[in-house]
Design a protein around this motif. Structure first.
Motif, short mmCIF file in Angstrom:
data_model
loop_
_atom_site.label_atom_id
_atom_site.label_comp_id
_atom_site.label_asym_id
_atom_site.label_seq_id
_atom_site.Cartn_x
_atom_site.Cartn_y
_atom_site.Cartn_z
N VAL A 108 0.09 9.93 -7.97
CA VAL A 108 1.02 9.42 -8.82
C VAL A 108 2.36 9.72 -8.40
O VAL A 108 3.44 9.52 -8.97
CB VAL A 108 0.93 9.57 -10.16
CG1 VAL A 108 -0.46 8.76 -10.75
CG2 VAL A 108 0.59 10.86 -10.52
N GLY A 109 2.57 10.94 -7.48
CA GLY A 109 3.98 11.29 -6.96
C GLY A 109 4.71 10.51 -6.22
O GLY A 109 4.33 9.35 -5.87
N GLU A 110 5.83 11.12 -5.58
CA GLU A 110 6.70 10.55 -4.83
C GLU A 110 6.14 10.26 -3.34
O GLU A 110 5.15 11.00 -3.25
CB GLU A 110 8.19 11.31 -4.66
CG GLU A 110 9.10 11.00 -5.98
CD GLU A 110 9.57 9.68 -5.83
OE1 GLU A 110 9.81 9.04 -4.79
OE2 GLU A 110 9.82 8.80 -7.06
N GLY A 111 6.80 9.56 -2.51
CA GLY A 111 6.38 9.40 -1.16
C GLY A 111 6.92 8.26 -0.42
O GLY A 111 7.82 7.76 -0.95
N ARG A 112 6.25 8.06 0.78
CA ARG A 112 6.94 6.86 1.48
C ARG A 112 5.73 5.58 1.20
O ARG A 112 4.56 5.91 1.29
CB ARG A 112 6.77 7.24 2.90
CG ARG A 112 7.98 8.18 3.39
CD ARG A 112 9.19 7.36 3.88
NE ARG A 112 10.41 8.46 3.45
CZ ARG A 112 11.37 8.06 2.74
NH1 ARG A 112 11.80 6.57 2.88
NH2 ARG A 112 12.30 8.62 2.23
N ILE A 113 6.30 4.63 1.34
CA ILE A 113 5.45 3.33 1.04
C ILE A 113 4.79 3.10 2.73
O ILE A 113 5.56 3.05 3.62
CB ILE A 113 6.32 2.28 0.52
CG1 ILE A 113 7.04 2.34 -0.85
CG2 ILE A 113 5.08 0.93 0.52
CD1 ILE A 113 5.83 2.89 -1.85
N TYR A 114 3.70 2.93 2.42
CA TYR A 114 2.90 2.34 3.76
C TYR A 114 1.91 1.25 3.44
O TYR A 114 1.53 1.13 2.17
CB TYR A 114 2.40 3.46 4.61
CG TYR A 114 1.14 4.26 4.18
CD1 TYR A 114 1.08 4.61 2.86
CD2 TYR A 114 0.17 4.47 5.17
CE1 TYR A 114 0.10 5.21 2.41
CE2 TYR A 114 -1.14 5.18 4.63
CZ TYR A 114 -0.89 5.59 3.21
OH TYR A 114 -2.19 6.44 2.89
N PRO B 116 2.08 10.60 0.36
CA PRO B 116 2.91 12.04 -0.09
C PRO B 116 3.49 12.45 1.17
O PRO B 116 3.24 12.39 2.35
CB PRO B 116 1.51 12.85 -0.44
CG PRO B 116 0.52 12.04 -0.69
CD PRO B 116 0.64 10.67 0.13
N PRO B 117 4.59 13.26 0.65
CA PRO B 117 5.53 13.70 1.69
C PRO B 117 4.82 14.42 3.10
O PRO B 117 5.40 13.98 4.08
CB PRO B 117 6.51 14.86 0.99
CG PRO B 117 6.34 14.67 -0.23
CD PRO B 117 5.10 13.62 -0.56
N ASP B 118 4.08 15.35 2.83
CA ASP B 118 3.47 15.76 4.00
C ASP B 118 1.91 15.47 4.75
O ASP B 118 1.44 16.12 5.55
CB ASP B 118 3.45 17.61 4.00
CG ASP B 118 4.64 17.82 3.55
OD1 ASP B 118 5.86 17.67 4.39
OD2 ASP B 118 4.96 18.84 2.58
N SER C 89 11.14 4.49 0.08
CA SER C 89 10.71 5.15 -0.93
C SER C 89 10.46 4.52 -2.14
O SER C 89 10.64 3.22 -2.37
CB SER C 89 11.94 6.26 -1.47
OG SER C 89 12.83 5.34 -2.12
N VAL C 90 9.65 5.32 -3.00
CA VAL C 90 9.32 4.40 -4.16
C VAL C 90 10.22 3.69 -4.98
O VAL C 90 10.28 2.39 -5.25
CB VAL C 90 8.52 5.57 -5.22
CG1 VAL C 90 8.25 4.96 -6.55
CG2 VAL C 90 7.36 6.00 -4.76
N THR C 91 11.36 4.43 -5.19
CA THR C 91 12.65 3.85 -6.06
C THR C 91 12.98 2.39 -5.12
O THR C 91 13.29 1.32 -5.78
CB THR C 91 13.79 4.60 -6.28
OG1 THR C 91 13.24 5.87 -6.67
CG2 THR C 91 14.50 4.13 -7.02
#
Length: 858
Positions: A383-389, A367-369, A398-400
RNA sequence: GGCCCCUUGGCGGAACUGGUAGACGCACGGGACUUAAAAUCCCGGGUCUUCGGACGUGCGGGUUCGAGUCCCGCAGGGGCCACCA
């Protein structure tokens, strides 16, 4: 002066229209057509208020469009197959056909009492052998064009009634009639390939501007397009399964592939079947899954359960990782590939499953933060947006972007591919019932399913059937199904299923174009009349019926029967009729008819039992808050019922039925009658020349009348019937206060009354027709053109402007139309109330919107 | 759980693209007609007011000369879909 006699006058004009045959529609090349259709009724035996609303709206449009010069087709028929007729047969020992046709006769009488402008010469019922014979021809066309196929599938099975139940007929996991817990059964049946048109049915929605946004959205959700990927997981651990090839899963989240911790297949997946052959425990697990109902409640309360197979799946992107393969009860066979990979960190179901069976949970979307060192998944999946790691080459995306990137890699490795998945399933149409259209197929042990040859159509329903034995009467019939195979001549059996009744309603609108044609459709007739210009019905059909009809029309186009692909160019969905509910102290529902108000205002039944008023709800038999339209029409006449239906509530919204409301409508009908009656003697003869000078109150009235013509025309076009009604009230109020002073005054009065009557025509056709005659016209109002407003009278000479100071209204001023800014400003500043508000302060800004407003800013 | 919509007097609802909030109807109050009632006709009304005005379209903010209308957040009501991966 006579009081308005609804009964005599309404009967008089209904027979006048019938004698003149006004509403018969004929193809007239070169004349612009307009096809108005209301959803045809199921012949339950009596019309209900929903019908009255539906057919009133349709009739206003049909009569209006006729008056506008269109060649209007406005037909009526009966959606006549269905289970209630079989229930009646069981309960009352009356044959479904007899019951249905008796109901049709009764309802036809009731509809005719409404004075609808219908072309009854085109009437048919879907249970007429003439109609279902053509439907069987269409079914064979579907077969010829490879748009229908046979497969086994899982259905709701009522073990007591021995029949398949539709999902809507399963209540709390039990059969709605038998009350027995529903089982899941694998049964063969016929399926229409609606999914072949999924993309097209979805895309076209965007261009269907005359459909309600809501319906388009519901259909879009139902079709359910998802973009994602198919991913192949090589299987290990069982020779037979390995031979079966890799496990193919569908996912919308390929970006989370590095978080996979298991694979799961449906209990109905072929792989499960293969494994179950030598694993009795797995067979028991699958059987248990099948016992669970498919009802909403069963699904909600069902626990995620799995069965660990001896197989493992090799991760396509992590060569040294294998995942356990389970059979899981929450994986559906008929969506995607019937198998999934589980990423518990980012899907709630997968997480529930993983926690229960102690599988690993690896977050791969940050998640972003969040801090990658400490971020963890507890009881809720992220289930939200974020950076893949934690994801090798996807890290940081990003997810997209990760979705795009991982699909590219999978495609390079031939380990998967990007794909589009639809939620829409093929349409299963086989029903194990008697009262439906027989499926024209013969099952031959050597030739398989063989179409019934055209010369042998129709396959008619046998009349001597037994409804006392549970199950499908057609299957029980001693001889009906036994036939020779049309192909090899050997002994064979008819298909004993009938078609879903939604098939009947998927093309009836096209059949209305040529109801007596020898083939299903006459392409010259459909070319002229289709599409339906305005379709009107309940929102409850937003998905099923309207989607099936769209699919059918595409198929019919493929067969060459129609030119259009969209059956309904315009759709209007009416709101429901509601009514207050009443209950006795013991909680029993009390009919409105039985409720009386005592002197002190308390409610009682006619026997004096105390009654309390409950919520206002949709009219329904179960709440007993229905009002019978037949009684209303008997008491007040159809025009009053129609007028009330159109008053007050916008037609797309709920409409509350009240006694006060229908009384109010009745008052207006009589008021209009008296208004014309009282004026008749003083009027100049019909067609008298317009006086050279019209001024004063006569001119004012004339302006208002022509504005009303203009406004009602656009109100009807926009389905704003409640506004049209309000304008007719306003005009009537103006006429009540009007005093004709001279010859010019009475000329204007005649013009006003004639226009008032013509504008009322589509809404109150009987009263209007009578008044039209009384005003001296021998031609039927039903054959009279819609009036045009005199354009010069629509423009006001002077206008009222609001004057604001700092945005607050302080005064209104009268100005000549289109007065210039300086004049408006000067007039505003001269107003005493404005001066008071300004208190001598300097103006910072002046905004003048011509003919509307002056805003002085200080 | 997902997606979507709605919220204006006592009630149903009007108010075109931001420009006089509450048209019209229902219910209510007053009056006329009547011996009386019904029917009918006429009049009245958002709330408060020191009669200047003030406040008002679910709540809180914002944009604008101006917001029922546009934007953000919240609350309440409703609809559709729903182990859809």
């Amino acid at each position: 002066m006579d009081r308005y006699n609804a009964k005599d006058i309404e009967a008089k004009w209904q027979s006048a229209w019938a004698t003149a045959d006004c509403f018969r529609a004929e193809e007239t090349p070169g004349r612009e057509k307009y096809y108005v259709l209301e959803m045809f009724p199921y012949p339950s035996g009596r019309i209900h208020m929903g019908h009255v609303r539906n057919y009133t709206i349709g009739d206003v449009i049909a009569r209006y469009k006729r008056a506008r010069g269109f060649n209007v087709l406005h037909p009526m028929g009966w959606d006549a197959f269905g289970l209630p007729a079989e229930n009646a047969a069981m309960e009352r020992k009356v044959h479904p056909a007899k019951w249905t046709y008796a109901n049709i006769a009764a309802m036809r009488d009731q509809l005719q009492s409404m004075g609808l402008s219908l072309d009854w010469s085109r009437e048919f019922a879907t249970c007429d052998p003439d109609y279902y014979a053509q439907q069987q021809r269409l079914f064979l066309e579907f077969m010829a064009h490879d748009l229908v196929y046979r497969k086994e599938t899982w259905v709701n099975w009522d073990p007591v009634d021995h029949t398949v139940l539709a999902n809507e007929q399963v209540i709390d996991g039990k059969g709605w009639r038998s009350g027995a817990p529903v089982e899941r059964r694998n049964l063969p049946g016929w399926f229409f390939k609606i999914t072949e048109y999924a993309e097209e049915l979805l895309d076209e929605l965007q261009r269907m501007e005359r459909w309600p946004e809501k319906v388009r959205l519901m259909q879009a959700n139902w079709i359910g397009r998802s973009e994602g990927a198919r991913v192949f997981f090589p299987l290990e651990g069982d020779a037979a399964a390995e031979a079966h090839g890799p496990l193919e899963v569908f996912t919308t989240r390929p970006d989370t592939l590095f978080g996979a911790s298991f694979c799961a297949v449906s209990p109905h997946h072929p792989l499960t079947a293969a494994l179950a052959e030598k694993d009795p425990e797995l067979r028991a697990f699958v059987a248990e899954c099948d016992r669970l109902g498919t009802s909403e409640e069963a699904i909600e309360t069902a626990e995620k359960r799995g069965y660990r197979t001896p197989l493992t799946a090799r991760h396509p992107l992590i060569p040294d990782q294998t995942l356990p393969v389970c059979v899981a009860n929450f994986v559906l066979m008929d969506y995607g590939t019937g198998s999934i990979f589980g990423c518990p960190a980012h899907d709630q179901r997968d997480l529930d499953f993983a926690r229960k069976y102690d599988l690993s949970v690896t977050p791969v979307v940050l998640p972003p933060d969040a801090d990658p060192a400490t971020f963890a998944i507890d009881a809720e999946a992220y289930v939200g947006e974020g950076r893949i790691y934690n994801s090798d080459f996807l890290n940081g995306l990003s997810v997209t972007d990760a979705k795009r990137s991982v699909i590219e890699r999978l495609e390079d490795l031939s380990a998967g591919r990007g794909t589009v998945q639809f939620r829409l399933r093929d349409w299963g149409v086989s029903r194990q019932r008697y009262w439906g259209c027989p499926i024209p197929v013969i099952h031959c042990p050597t030739c398989g399913p063989v179409p019934v040859p055209d010369a042998q159509l129709p396959v008619t329903l046998p009349e001597d059937v037994d409804f006392d034995t549970p199950g499908n009467p057609l299957a029980h019939h001693p001889t009906w199904k036994k036939v020779d195979c049309p192909r090899c001549g050997g002994p064979a059996e008819r298909d004993t299923d009938t078609m879903d009744t939604f098939v009947d309603s998927s093309w009836y609108f096209a059949r209305f174009c040529s109801p007596q044609a020898e083939r299903p459709l006459d392409s010259a007739a459909t070319r002229y009349w289709l599409p339906v210009d305005q379709y009107i019905g309940g929102i409850e059909h937003a998905v099923l019926h309207l989607l099936y009809a769209r699919f059918f029309t595409r198929a019919l186009q493929r067969f060459g029967d129609v030119e259009t692909v969209e059956p309904f160019a315009g759709l209007f969905t009416q709101g429901m009729i509601t009514h207050a509910t009443y209950r006795a102290e013991d909680g029993a529902w009390i009919e409105p008819n039985d409720v009386m108000q005592a002197e002190d205002g308390r409610l009682t039944t006619s026997e004096g039992r105390a009654v309390t008023q409950g919520r206002i709800e949709k009219m329904s038999k179960s709440k007993r808050n229905t009002v019978d339209p037949a009684t209303i029409i008997e008491t007040y006449g159809p025009d009053t019922a129609r007028w009330f239906m159109l008053s007050d509530s916008p037609p797309e919204r709920e409409m509350e039925w009240t006694d006060a409301g229908i009384e109010g409508a009745w008052r207006f009908v009589n008021r209009l009658w008296r208004l014309v009656e009282a004026a008749l003697e003083s009027l100049p003869p019909r067609g008298a020349p317009m006086p050279p000078v019209i001024e004063g109150p006569a001119l004012d009235l004339r302006r208002q009348v022509h504005k009303t013509v203009d406004a009602i025309t656009s109100d009807i076009e926009a389905f704003h019937f409640n506004k049209a009604v309000a304008r007719l009230y306003e005009l009537t109020n103006a006429l009540s206060g009007y005093d004709a002073k001279d010859a010019a005054g009475t000329w204007v009065l005649r013009e006003a009354l004639e226009l008032l009557v013509r504008l009322s025509g589509p809404m109150m056709p009987h009263l209007s027709e009578e008044l039209w005659q009384r005003l001296g016209h021998s031609e039927l109002l039903a054959n009279t053109a819609w009036p045009d407003a005199e354009q010069t009278l629509l423009i006001e000479e002077s206008v009222t402007l609001a004057v604001q100071v700092n945005g607050k209204k302080r005064a209104t001023i009268e100005l000549p139309r289109d007065a210039d800014q300086q004049a408006a400003e000067a007039a505003a500043l001269a107003d005493p109330a404005v001066q008071r508000a300004l208190q001598g302060q300097a103006l910072r800004k002046v905004i003048v919107v011509p003919n509307r407003i002056v805003n002085l800013v200080i």
